[in-house]
Scaffold this active site. Sequence first.
Site, PDB file in Angstrom:
ATOM      1  CE1 TYR A 143      -2.339   3.263   2.617  1.00  0.00           C
ATOM      2  CE2 TYR A 143      -3.621   2.633   0.694  1.00  0.00           C
ATOM      3  CZ  TYR A 143      -3.373   3.508   1.738  1.00  0.00           C
ATOM      4  OH  TYR A 143      -4.168   4.628   1.902  1.00  0.00           O
ATOM      5  CG  ASP A 238       5.864   3.564   0.413  1.00  0.00           C
ATOM      6  OD1 ASP A 238       4.648   3.429   0.140  1.00  0.00           O
ATOM      7  OD2 ASP A 238       6.261   4.159   1.440  1.00  0.00           O
ATOM      8  CE  LYS A 266       2.711   4.859   7.920  1.00  0.00           C
ATOM      9  NZ  LYS A 266       1.349   4.751   8.457  1.00  0.00           N
TER      10      LYS A 266
HETATM   11  P1  KE4 Z   1      -0.481   8.428   4.565  1.00  0.00           P
HETATM   12  O1  KE4 Z   1      -1.012   9.130   3.343  1.00  0.00           O
HETATM   13  O2  KE4 Z   1      -1.537   7.627   5.280  1.00  0.00           O
HETATM   14  O3  KE4 Z   1       0.314   9.352   5.505  1.00  0.00           O
HETATM   15  O4  KE4 Z   1       0.645   7.377   4.064  1.00  0.00           O
HETATM   16  C1  KE4 Z   1       0.280   6.435   3.079  1.00  0.00           C
HETATM   17  C2  KE4 Z   1       1.223   5.261   3.155  1.00  0.00           C
HETATM   18  C3  KE4 Z   1       2.232   5.151   2.213  1.00  0.00           C
HETATM   19  N1  KE4 Z   1       3.102   4.122   2.244  1.00  0.00           N
HETATM   20  C4  KE4 Z   1       3.033   3.184   3.208  1.00  0.00           C
HETATM   21  C5  KE4 Z   1       4.030   2.056   3.203  1.00  0.00           C
HETATM   22  C6  KE4 Z   1       2.024   3.251   4.204  1.00  0.00           C
HETATM   23  O5  KE4 Z   1       1.961   2.290   5.158  1.00  0.00           O
HETATM   24  C7  KE4 Z   1       1.109   4.310   4.188  1.00  0.00           C
HETATM   25  C8  KE4 Z   1      -0.008   4.435   5.205  1.00  0.00           C
HETATM   26  N2  KE4 Z   1      -0.102   3.379   6.159  1.00  0.00           N
HETATM   27  C9  KE4 Z   1      -1.428   3.110   6.678  1.00  0.00           C
HETATM   28  C10 KE4 Z   1      -1.423   1.870   7.574  1.00  0.00           C
HETATM   29  N3  KE4 Z   1      -0.497   0.894   7.244  1.00  0.00           N
HETATM   30  C11 KE4 Z   1      -1.962   4.301   7.404  1.00  0.00           C
HETATM   31  C12 KE4 Z   1      -3.184   4.020   8.248  1.00  0.00           C
HETATM   32  C13 KE4 Z   1      -4.414   4.532   7.599  1.00  0.00           C
HETATM   33  O6  KE4 Z   1      -4.562   4.395   6.360  1.00  0.00           O
HETATM   34  O7  KE4 Z   1      -5.237   5.062   8.354  1.00  0.00           O
END
Ligand code: KE4
Length: 426
Positions: A143, A238, A266
């Site tokens: 993701y 990523d 993060k």
């Molecule tokens: P954000 O747009 O949520 O800050 O980041 C997206 C993203 C990009 N790449 C990786 C590897 C990620 O894990 C994420 C977002 N992670 C999720 C949970 N694994 C965020 C939680 C959520 O979607 O509420």
Amino acid sequence: MTEKSRELFLKAQEVIPGGVNSPVRAGRAVGVDPLFIQRADGCYLWGADGKRYIDYVCSWGPMILGHRPPEVIQALRDALENGTSYGAPTELELNLAKMIVEAVPSIEMVRMVNSGTEATMSAIRLARGYTGRNMIIKFDGCYHGHTDSCLVSAGSGLATFGIPGSPGVPANLARLTISLPFNNLEAVEVTVKKFGDEIAAIIIEPIAGNMGVVLPEKGFLEGLRKITRENGILLIFDEVITGFRVSPGGAQELYNIMPDLTCLGKIIGGGLPIGAYGGSRDLMSHIAPVGTVYQAGTLSGNPLAMAAGMATLMMLKNKETYVRLEEKSRFLFSGLMDVAGRAGVDIIITRVGSMGSIFFGKNRVVDFDSVKQTETSKYTSFYREMLARRIYLAPSPFEALFVSLAHNEEVMKKTIDSAFHSFKKL
Ligand code: KE4
């Protein structure tokens, strides 16, 4: 679910889709309505009704120091004295950029954005602008945020055009993304042979954290680096989760692989909204205003996020930190494996440093298909049993569990003991 949370959830659903600002929080994967959180400190969360929980979600990764680390809170207090946003450059963002450049081996220049999604979206646009190519390869179960080009499901069969992973993603755009099985180098070779000179980039979570934690098999990342280099394809790591999580320099430092672009998020914001993408000076000089690839953001480099990020990374500069995180994580996950065995429950644990997952069953997990063959219904039961014992796990079997510096032996022993009783109830 507590009374107060139930009450708040009902009201929230009137004005916020699903009552949450991000779908996974709704708990639908485990059939449990969300706990509304009132506050956090150290390794604890307090629900709206005041009950305390041991937290292994850690805001999905950012809270590697634990909640409200004094150094970060003080840095925020200091920054607040000067205002909250200027829409102009500051020394704070220069300093955080320098810390990232210093820590992450492949980054010579970095641009701040406000989320991991913005980071991957911008990195993909840069790759397309730099190469003049339009296609990308991603991997099933990885993701990269909700940018259209990444909300794509694998086509029918190998090396076929992607199909929209969500309504609203144009089929014509989805076709430009090919999604392949993680750890399958042959699939990449076949796809590159077929579409090579149309592929701008391969984007991957070097350690997958969004199908549960799935590790790269020996030679997989090296193979990706070789194939991309030989075909003029940019390799995008990523590292939104793994950056500063598994090592100061992320998975690329751990595995000694140099991607062309790295996406971060993060941890680098210390819990405030943030994302970043970076790479070589040559590549990043294609980004506006120096270059012509456009990307922008009102709150990019926000001084509060910069201050919290800097204070966090300062604490992580000490290599001893990662030794302590490894010791804690090994203690916890080996304890969980031990009590599962004693309870007669088959689990697989996958872990790199302080990010890990528990899968139910005996099968090795190497890609999304093998993850889907684990006993995910048992994870749901386990989740509920642990929540009843005040242990707060990710409300989905397809997420990572995180250990922070604030998790001490006492709370981990309580977690292991709670897990024993939970496993026995399965
Ligand atoms: P954000 O747009 O949520 O800050 O980041 C997206 C993203 C990009 N790449 C990786 C590897 C990620 O894990 C994420 C977002 N992670 C999720 C949970 N694994 C965020 C939680 C959520 O979607 O509420």
